[in-house]
Design a protein around this motif. Structure first.
Motif, mmCIF file in Angstrom:
data_model
loop_
_atom_site.group_PDB
_atom_site.id
_atom_site.type_symbol
_atom_site.label_atom_id
_atom_site.label_comp_id
_atom_site.label_asym_id
_atom_site.label_seq_id
_atom_site.Cartn_x
_atom_site.Cartn_y
_atom_site.Cartn_z
ATOM 1 N N VAL A 61 0.726 -1.291 -0.187
ATOM 2 C CA VAL A 61 -0.041 -0.241 -0.145
ATOM 3 C C VAL A 61 0.822 1.206 0.142
ATOM 4 O O VAL A 61 0.605 2.373 -0.936
ATOM 5 C CB VAL A 61 -0.812 0.041 1.264
ATOM 6 N N PHE A 62 2.001 1.169 1.034
ATOM 7 C CA PHE A 62 2.778 2.636 1.215
ATOM 8 C C PHE A 62 3.885 2.493 0.632
ATOM 9 O O PHE A 62 4.933 3.380 0.806
ATOM 10 C CB PHE A 62 2.773 2.784 2.537
ATOM 11 N N GLY A 63 4.593 1.422 0.241
ATOM 12 C CA GLY A 63 5.829 1.221 -0.218
ATOM 13 C C GLY A 63 6.743 0.926 0.830
ATOM 14 O O GLY A 63 6.373 0.304 2.136
ATOM 15 N N ARG A 64 8.114 1.197 0.977
ATOM 16 C CA ARG A 64 8.989 0.566 1.956
ATOM 17 C C ARG A 64 9.010 1.472 3.303
ATOM 18 O O ARG A 64 10.116 1.990 3.699
ATOM 19 C CB ARG A 64 10.448 0.454 1.488
ATOM 20 N N VAL A 65 7.687 1.658 3.936
ATOM 21 C CA VAL A 65 7.848 2.529 5.047
ATOM 22 C C VAL A 65 8.216 1.645 6.118
ATOM 23 O O VAL A 65 8.720 2.270 7.339
ATOM 24 C CB VAL A 65 6.362 2.830 5.372
ATOM 25 N N TYR A 66 8.356 0.498 6.108
ATOM 26 C CA TYR A 66 9.125 -0.409 7.239
ATOM 27 C C TYR A 66 10.644 0.076 7.162
ATOM 28 O O TYR A 66 10.795 -0.027 8.325
ATOM 29 C CB TYR A 66 8.877 -1.791 6.831
ATOM 30 N N CYS A 67 11.173 0.429 6.284
ATOM 31 C CA CYS A 67 12.553 0.485 6.289
ATOM 32 C C CYS A 67 12.562 2.026 6.905
ATOM 33 O O CYS A 67 13.870 2.220 7.461
ATOM 34 C CB CYS A 67 12.995 0.624 4.818
ATOM 35 N N SER A 68 11.787 2.989 6.678
ATOM 36 C CA SER A 68 11.800 4.281 7.202
ATOM 37 C C SER A 68 11.363 4.602 8.455
ATOM 38 O O SER A 68 11.554 5.627 9.169
ATOM 39 C CB SER A 68 11.536 5.313 6.354
ATOM 40 N N VAL A 69 10.648 3.744 9.042
ATOM 41 C CA VAL A 69 9.790 3.702 10.255
ATOM 42 C C VAL A 69 9.950 2.635 11.373
ATOM 43 O O VAL A 69 10.304 3.099 12.313
ATOM 44 C CB VAL A 69 8.250 3.938 9.984
ATOM 45 N N ILE A 70 9.934 1.477 10.918
ATOM 46 C CA ILE A 70 9.817 0.452 11.963
ATOM 47 C C ILE A 70 11.531 -0.298 12.168
ATOM 48 O O ILE A 70 11.657 -0.462 13.194
ATOM 49 C CB ILE A 70 8.871 -0.877 11.756
ATOM 50 N N CYS A 71 12.213 -0.313 11.142
ATOM 51 C CA CYS A 71 13.463 -0.916 11.044
ATOM 52 C C CYS A 71 14.483 0.097 12.046
ATOM 53 O O CYS A 71 14.934 1.238 11.439
ATOM 54 C CB CYS A 71 14.179 -1.114 9.998
ATOM 55 N N PRO A 72 15.071 -0.159 13.182
ATOM 56 C CA PRO A 72 15.935 0.749 13.861
ATOM 57 C C PRO A 72 17.248 0.946 13.144
ATOM 58 O O PRO A 72 17.614 2.002 13.128
ATOM 59 C CB PRO A 72 16.211 -0.139 15.149
ATOM 60 N N LEU A 73 17.610 -0.137 12.487
ATOM 61 C CA LEU A 73 18.950 0.168 11.531
ATOM 62 C C LEU A 73 18.825 1.226 10.639
ATOM 63 O O LEU A 73 19.662 2.069 10.199
ATOM 64 C CB LEU A 73 19.313 -1.174 10.813
ATOM 65 N N GLY A 74 17.424 1.267 9.916
ATOM 66 C CA GLY A 74 17.252 2.069 8.868
ATOM 67 C C GLY A 74 17.092 3.593 9.432
ATOM 68 O O GLY A 74 17.681 4.683 8.856
ATOM 69 N N VAL A 75 16.399 3.786 10.644
ATOM 70 C CA VAL A 75 16.660 4.865 11.248
ATOM 71 C C VAL A 75 17.691 5.397 11.827
ATOM 72 O O VAL A 75 18.094 6.814 11.772
ATOM 73 C CB VAL A 75 15.455 5.041 12.461
#
Length: 496
Positions: A61-75
């Motif tokens: 639905v929203f794209g890779r928001v997991y990588c920018s919101v949920i994943c701590p390594l991404g943040v």
């Protein structure tokens, strides 16, 4: 507004996950433990279908928001990139996707996962990498700060805080965590999300799904003036402004491009709602398939080294003690709830969360190359108390199944082995029944060393059917440097 929402949610998730690794009391897991369980790889290994399906739907639905919101390594990468941006603005540029590297690393990751090579899985898993950074680099600072507060509070007759032991559980794991942080920090400082879009296997999987997401950042060619501000601020390096294309497999939905465009030429919408439908990146399936099949294997390995530890050096403040040495176990000991060594090795991602919350200091990262950084139990500093199930409560990957206190008391994870050459009654000629007195299952009985002489020095006799392998006998044995009793692990746990 979308960018502000994303930043707020990312900050909350990042702080929450970090606190899970810093909280040595284990109390925050009752409130924030779900943050560890919604991480992609742990949820997949735990067969948490609801979470996996939820993350897949979220990506579609929203794209890779997991990588920018949920994943701590991404943040973490975003934080480093933000610091680098203060020094030099508009510093990014479009670069073509390195599909051969992305799918090559994913292939190595999948093969290692299937083959049970936990060390490779642990090195590549993003959540595990951040867990090691937090538990090895941040947790000691947090604990030293806590100890300072405890010291100052005690001087004011306030006992709100209490001191905790700060010790190096494994030198190899510490060095790997430090090296991982340095590499990721350099990549993020120079190129933003380079790690996410070239190495991270979770990012590659979600990137494939993100190509089909319903909502995407779309360029309106009628409004775009080719100023390249969006591309210069895209930390994923996925905006090809010359051709008005966005590589959605690498876009992490950070919304920075929306915020930087002064002409309102980029919108987070479905492509059908704009005339700029050609802005969607459409990588050829054949090219992707060839890149996957011809990928080169990148296998990371680390040399096994002895972990360093800080032991108590005095007994009662007067007698200097010799440090205990870890026995050479034929089979490593894994926590109750792990079911077996095989199950534990296949599911554990070496995130160190169980190591961080273990109140008895018996869990520490392994130095075995095949299971590098995966926790194993050792009893030099304490033993696994039957009334504690912290590790089973916090494990997000299903490597340690949830168990009750009653179940733990009946699970045999190892068996005690007596070593005659180190036993104090025989070596020093003094009475000792520490192992028998402290055994929680009464599996040890003191018997005469000479069956024909009731007055001979008494030695321990072990009932292997009652022993659960908790390590109380090994931890509390006064013999130095080797305990006269040690626990040998069981490959498969069983109930007694």
């Amino acid at each position: 507004m979308l960018r502000k929402i994303r930043l707020t949610l990312a900050a909350l998730c990042f702080v929450g996950v970090t606190l899970l690794f810093l909280d040595f009391t284990g109390t925050l897991h009752a409130w924030l433990g779900w943050l560890a369980k919604i991480q992609f790889l742990p949820a997949a290994l735990a067969l948490n279908v609801g979470v996996v399906v939820g993350l897949v739907v979220l990506t579609l639905v929203f794209g890779r928001v997991y990588c920018s919101v949920i994943c701590p390594l991404g943040v973490t990468q975003d934080i480093v990139a933000w610091l680098g941006k203060k020094k030099k603005k508009n510093r990014y540029a479009y670069s073509p996707a390195k599909s051969w590297l992305r799918y090559g690393v994913l292939a190595v990751f999948v093969v290692a996962l299937v083959a049970g090579v936990g060390s490779v899985v642990a090195l590549l898993a993003p959540y595990s990498s951040y867990g090691r950074i937090a538990s090895n680099l941040l947790a000691p600072l947090y604990q030293w700060g806590n100890n300072l507060l405890a010291y100052l509070a005690e001087r004011a007759d306030n006992y709100t805080f209490y001191e905790t032991t700060v010790w190096l559980k494994s030198l190899p794991t510490f060095l790997i965590a430090l090296l991982t942080f340095i590499i990721i920090a350099i990549l993020a400082w120079r190129g933003g999300r380079t790690y996410c879009n070239t190495i991270c296997p979770v990012g590659t999987v979600l990137g494939f799904l993100a190509k089909f997401s319903y909502l995407k950042p779309v360029i309106d060619t009628e409004k775009c003036v080719n100023c390249k501000l969006c591309a210069k601020n895209c930390k994923a390096a996925c905006i090809d402004i010359a051709n008005h294309r966005i590589d959605y497999s690498r876009c992490v939905a950070c919304m920075d491009c929306l915020d930087k465009c002064h002409k309102d030429a980029i919108h987070f919408i479905h492509p059908s709602k704009t005339s700029a439908t050609h802005g969607e990146s459409k990588p050829k399936a054949d090219e992707t398939r060839r890149s996957f099949l011809t990928a080169t294997a990148l296998v990371a390995s680390s040399a096994a080294m002895k972990g360093q530890k800080v032991e108590k050096t005095v007994d009662g403040g007067l007698t200097v003690l010799i440090d205990k040495q870890k026995p050479e176990r034929q089979t490593p000991i894994v926590p109750a709830g792990a079911l077996s060594a095989r199950h534990f090795a296949q599911h554990c991602t070496a995130c160190q969360l169980c190591v961080s919350v273990c109140p008895n200091e018996v869990l520490r990262p392994s130095t075995d190359l095949m299971k590098l950084m995966q926790p194993e139990m050792s009893y030099e500093r304490g033993y696994c108390r039957p009334e504690c199930v912290k590790c089973a409560e916090v494990c997000p990957a299903g490597a340690i199944q949830p168990i009750t206190l009653a179940e733990k008391s009946a699970i045999q994870i190892g068996q005690a082995v007596w070593r005659k050459d180190f036993c104090v009654p025989l070596t020093d000629g003094v009475e000792c029944d520490n192992c028998a007195r402290h055994c929680p299952t009464a599996a040890i009985l003191m018997v005469p060393s000479d069956a024909n002489n009731p007055d001979s020095p008494k030695i321990p006799a072990i009932n292997v059917e009652k022993c659960i392998g908790c390590g109380a006998c090994e931890a509390l044995c006064p013999a130095r440097p080797h305990s006269a009793i040690y626990v040998e692990g069981l490959s498969a746990h069983r109930e007694i």
